[in-house]
Design a protein around this motif. Sequence first.
Motif, PDB file in Angstrom:
ATOM      1  N   VAL A 109       1.041  -1.265   0.002  1.00 44.01           N
ATOM      2  CA  VAL A 109       0.030   0.137  -0.032  1.00 44.01           C
ATOM      3  C   VAL A 109       0.706   1.204  -0.194  1.00 44.01           C
ATOM      4  O   VAL A 109       1.756   1.236   0.808  1.00 44.01           O
ATOM      5  CB  VAL A 109      -0.841  -0.062   1.206  1.00 44.01           C
ATOM      6  N   VAL A 110       0.535   2.111  -1.227  1.00 43.20           N
ATOM      7  CA  VAL A 110       1.159   3.538  -1.192  1.00 43.20           C
ATOM      8  C   VAL A 110       0.224   4.544  -1.005  1.00 43.20           C
ATOM      9  O   VAL A 110      -0.858   4.497  -1.855  1.00 43.20           O
ATOM     10  CB  VAL A 110       1.935   3.466  -2.341  1.00 43.20           C
ATOM     11  N   GLY A 111       0.545   5.613  -0.054  1.00 40.81           N
ATOM     12  CA  GLY A 111      -0.415   6.672   0.354  1.00 40.81           C
ATOM     13  C   GLY A 111       0.256   7.935  -0.295  1.00 40.81           C
ATOM     14  O   GLY A 111       1.395   8.236  -0.660  1.00 40.81           O
ATOM     15  N   ILE A 112      -0.737   8.734  -0.827  1.00 47.46           N
ATOM     16  CA  ILE A 112      -0.274  10.189  -1.232  1.00 47.46           C
ATOM     17  C   ILE A 112      -0.965  11.287  -0.343  1.00 47.46           C
ATOM     18  O   ILE A 112      -2.156  11.142  -0.255  1.00 47.46           O
ATOM     19  CB  ILE A 112      -0.887  10.278  -2.746  1.00 47.46           C
ATOM     20  N   ALA A 113      -0.127  12.029   0.017  1.00 46.98           N
ATOM     21  CA  ALA A 113      -0.959  13.095   1.007  1.00 46.98           C
ATOM     22  C   ALA A 113      -0.279  14.518   0.828  1.00 46.98           C
ATOM     23  O   ALA A 113       1.080  14.482   0.017  1.00 46.98           O
ATOM     24  CB  ALA A 113      -0.737  12.738   2.406  1.00 46.98           C
ATOM     25  N   GLY A 114      -0.469  15.665   1.551  1.00 47.32           N
ATOM     26  CA  GLY A 114       0.046  16.860   1.395  1.00 47.32           C
ATOM     27  C   GLY A 114       1.139  17.295   2.170  1.00 47.32           C
ATOM     28  O   GLY A 114       1.498  18.503   1.852  1.00 47.32           O
ATOM     29  N   THR A 115       1.546  16.581   3.100  1.00 45.91           N
ATOM     30  CA  THR A 115       2.697  17.221   4.151  1.00 45.91           C
ATOM     31  C   THR A 115       3.677  15.933   4.726  1.00 45.91           C
ATOM     32  O   THR A 115       3.070  14.793   4.597  1.00 45.91           O
ATOM     33  CB  THR A 115       2.124  18.003   5.181  1.00 45.91           C
ATOM     34  N   ASP A 116       4.832  16.244   4.847  1.00 49.03           N
ATOM     35  CA  ASP A 116       5.889  15.345   5.344  1.00 49.03           C
ATOM     36  C   ASP A 116       5.271  14.781   6.830  1.00 49.03           C
ATOM     37  O   ASP A 116       5.437  13.524   6.938  1.00 49.03           O
ATOM     38  CB  ASP A 116       7.140  16.105   5.862  1.00 49.03           C
ATOM     39  N   GLU A 117       4.725  15.599   7.545  1.00 51.45           N
ATOM     40  CA  GLU A 117       3.924  15.071   8.782  1.00 51.45           C
ATOM     41  C   GLU A 117       2.987  13.904   8.420  1.00 51.45           C
ATOM     42  O   GLU A 117       2.938  12.829   9.049  1.00 51.45           O
ATOM     43  CB  GLU A 117       3.263  16.188   9.671  1.00 51.45           C
ATOM     44  N   LYS A 118       2.285  14.439   7.564  1.00 56.13           N
ATOM     45  CA  LYS A 118       1.368  13.259   7.086  1.00 56.13           C
ATOM     46  C   LYS A 118       1.664  11.875   6.563  1.00 56.13           C
ATOM     47  O   LYS A 118       1.417  10.843   6.966  1.00 56.13           O
ATOM     48  CB  LYS A 118       0.209  13.869   6.129  1.00 56.13           C
TER      49      LYS A 118
ATOM     50  N   ASP B 224       4.675   2.649   1.861  1.00 61.44           N
ATOM     51  CA  ASP B 224       5.471   3.879   1.420  1.00 61.44           C
ATOM     52  C   ASP B 224       4.374   5.002   1.289  1.00 61.44           C
ATOM     53  O   ASP B 224       3.233   4.866   1.117  1.00 61.44           O
ATOM     54  CB  ASP B 224       5.952   3.640   0.002  1.00 61.44           C
ATOM     55  N   ALA B 225       5.098   6.184   1.319  1.00 62.93           N
ATOM     56  CA  ALA B 225       3.918   7.251   1.092  1.00 62.93           C
ATOM     57  C   ALA B 225       4.634   8.573   0.507  1.00 62.93           C
ATOM     58  O   ALA B 225       5.937   8.477   0.604  1.00 62.93           O
ATOM     59  CB  ALA B 225       3.483   7.811   2.565  1.00 62.93           C
ATOM     60  N   ILE B 226       3.868   9.489  -0.384  1.00 58.04           N
ATOM     61  CA  ILE B 226       4.563  10.407  -1.184  1.00 58.04           C
ATOM     62  C   ILE B 226       3.819  11.792  -0.775  1.00 58.04           C
ATOM     63  O   ILE B 226       2.539  11.916  -0.648  1.00 58.04           O
ATOM     64  CB  ILE B 226       4.122   9.933  -2.554  1.00 58.04           C
ATOM     65  N   ASN B 227       4.702  12.750  -0.557  1.00 55.31           N
ATOM     66  CA  ASN B 227       4.414  14.068  -0.351  1.00 55.31           C
ATOM     67  C   ASN B 227       3.863  14.791  -1.879  1.00 55.31           C
ATOM     68  O   ASN B 227       4.972  14.948  -2.503  1.00 55.31           O
ATOM     69  CB  ASN B 227       5.290  14.935   0.575  1.00 55.31           C
TER      70      ASN B 227
ATOM     71  N   ASP C 136     -11.212  24.482   6.358  1.00 55.69           N
ATOM     72  CA  ASP C 136      -9.986  23.853   6.499  1.00 55.69           C
ATOM     73  C   ASP C 136      -9.958  22.405   6.065  1.00 55.69           C
ATOM     74  O   ASP C 136      -8.602  22.137   5.526  1.00 55.69           O
ATOM     75  CB  ASP C 136      -9.684  23.504   8.041  1.00 55.69           C
ATOM     76  N   LEU C 137     -10.841  21.635   5.515  1.00 53.14           N
ATOM     77  CA  LEU C 137     -10.576  20.489   4.751  1.00 53.14           C
ATOM     78  C   LEU C 137     -10.054  20.655   3.555  1.00 53.14           C
ATOM     79  O   LEU C 137      -9.332  19.907   3.150  1.00 53.14           O
ATOM     80  CB  LEU C 137     -12.307  19.849   4.558  1.00 53.14           C
ATOM     81  N   PHE C 138     -10.245  21.900   2.824  1.00 52.84           N
ATOM     82  CA  PHE C 138      -9.665  22.139   1.332  1.00 52.84           C
ATOM     83  C   PHE C 138      -8.397  22.763   1.587  1.00 52.84           C
ATOM     84  O   PHE C 138      -7.684  23.144   0.758  1.00 52.84           O
ATOM     85  CB  PHE C 138     -10.463  23.256   0.740  1.00 52.84           C
ATOM     86  N   ASN C 139      -7.628  22.933   3.173  1.00 54.37           N
ATOM     87  CA  ASN C 139      -6.239  23.220   3.284  1.00 54.37           C
ATOM     88  C   ASN C 139      -5.683  22.524   3.723  1.00 54.37           C
ATOM     89  O   ASN C 139      -4.356  22.326   4.369  1.00 54.37           O
ATOM     90  CB  ASN C 139      -6.240  24.535   4.086  1.00 54.37           C
ATOM     91  N   GLY C 140      -6.297  21.102   4.034  1.00 52.11           N
ATOM     92  CA  GLY C 140      -5.400  19.829   4.364  1.00 52.11           C
ATOM     93  C   GLY C 140      -5.161  19.956   5.947  1.00 52.11           C
ATOM     94  O   GLY C 140      -4.129  19.347   6.611  1.00 52.11           O
ATOM     95  N   LYS C 141      -6.003  20.691   6.846  1.00 50.63           N
ATOM     96  CA  LYS C 141      -5.654  20.971   8.155  1.00 50.63           C
ATOM     97  C   LYS C 141      -6.165  19.749   9.052  1.00 50.63           C
ATOM     98  O   LYS C 141      -5.413  19.677  10.050  1.00 50.63           O
ATOM     99  CB  LYS C 141      -6.649  22.120   8.820  1.00 50.63           C
ATOM    100  N   ASN C 142      -6.797  18.656   8.483  1.00 51.06           N
ATOM    101  CA  ASN C 142      -7.053  17.472   9.258  1.00 51.06           C
ATOM    102  C   ASN C 142      -6.155  16.331   9.194  1.00 51.06           C
ATOM    103  O   ASN C 142      -5.651  16.355   7.787  1.00 51.06           O
ATOM    104  CB  ASN C 142      -8.674  17.200   8.730  1.00 51.06           C
ATOM    105  N   LYS C 143      -6.014  15.403  10.041  1.00 50.46           N
ATOM    106  CA  LYS C 143      -5.392  14.165   9.902  1.00 50.46           C
ATOM    107  C   LYS C 143      -6.603  13.267  10.358  1.00 50.46           C
ATOM    108  O   LYS C 143      -7.150  13.687  11.330  1.00 50.46           O
ATOM    109  CB  LYS C 143      -4.374  14.078  10.894  1.00 50.46           C
TER     110      LYS C 143
END
Length: 350
Positions: free
Chosen positions: A190-199, A211-214, A336-343
């Motif tokens: 499983v490989v995920g794609i998300a918007g920050t290094d923290e995620k 694995d995961a990709i910013n 904030d959902l549209f600015n990726g503020k949620n985990k």
Amino acid sequence: MNKRSYININKIKINNKKMKNKTIILNSRPIGEPKLSDFKFLNEEMPEITNGEILLKTKFVSVDPYLRGRMSDAESYVTPFELQKVISSGVIAEVVESKSEDYKAGDFVSGLLQWKEYQTSNGNGLLKVYNKLAPLSTYLGVLGMTGLTAYFGLTKIGTPQKGETIVVSGAAGAVGSIVGQIGKILGCHVVGIAGTDEKVAMLKSKFGFDDAINYNTAKNIKKTISAACPNGVDVYFDNVGGNISDAVHANINRLGRIIVCGAISSYNNTSLESGPRAEHFLIKKSALMQGFIVSNYAEKFPEGMKKLSQWIKEGKLTYSETIVEGFDSIPQAFIDLFNGKNKGKMIIKI
Ligand SMILES: NC(=O)c1ccc[n+]([C@@H]2O[C@H](COP(=O)([O-])OP(=O)(O)OC[C@H]3O[C@@H](n4cnc5c(N)ncnc54)[C@H](OP(=O)(O)O)[C@@H]3O)[C@@H](O)[C@H]2O)c1
């Protein structure tokens, strides 16, 4: 009942008559990104129940990307919200007064309810929930709409087989984080794609993604996906659409399955995007691309909830929630959902 608590109960009743009931209405239809001025707070009179009804106090409110579609007047699978009328979404509420045989004060329910601090209901469409089995908020997330979306979209359309590779976009969100974990339970890479290094770090450490990709820092996302998926992509669970999906499509394997769950990257667009088209890959790779809405599987929801809660109990599935406090925070939490503020699942605790 002792005298002291009797007096307190009377006090609450008197206060209730004077109390105002905060409500949020749609003030204007958002153009592009939603703004706080698209929402308006009203102070209404407290509602009173009649026979067969219950009075509900809102405890948790779910904000979801699909609400953006309901705020526009475009035709869709759900009717648009009306201007100057109250907004609704998934809510967990407590029964505080009952004139119904089916509910008593202290019961908790979940359902599609209004953005009001208090509201009445005849019980239609409500589901009783129990905080002894799982925290109440989970019925808006992993044991609610978003968990069921992940479960049915992945298993019914994606039909992943052990050893296959799954890519998930919007991977650190409510749906995506569950999709990836189900993929791992089923024995996939499983490989995920998300918007920050923290995620990206959270996907690997908390949710067990391989694995995961910013997508904000990857120089060439198509090549980065290819490197993370040495055997290609068999199943793509798409939550975001746009450029990210173009890059995944370019890596899809023969007989691959593309599950079109959401396209949040385009929900605030004011004009239609044109981009690389998928037909090319679908034909060459004999791949399947299918959209869905979770309510297609409504009859199977109990089966899905049973499976998801069993995996949680067995320690195979975990979840993350971003819990924001206070009724007044609902519009900002939605924005904030549209600015990726949620985990994980974005929830407002009232
Ligand atoms: N088909 C159905 O029945 C169904 C049901 C539920 C949800 N959905 C869809 O599934 C998707 C995920 O929903 P959710 O409730 O789980 O929301 P979510 O993923 O918890 O929250 C939204 C996330 O989207 C990402 N995002 C925002 N703008 C983006 C952009 N321009 N490009 C890429 N990513 C962006 C952000 O994460 P990053 O920081 O990673 O950018 C944000 O945290 C949405 O598209 C939603 O509409 C469909």
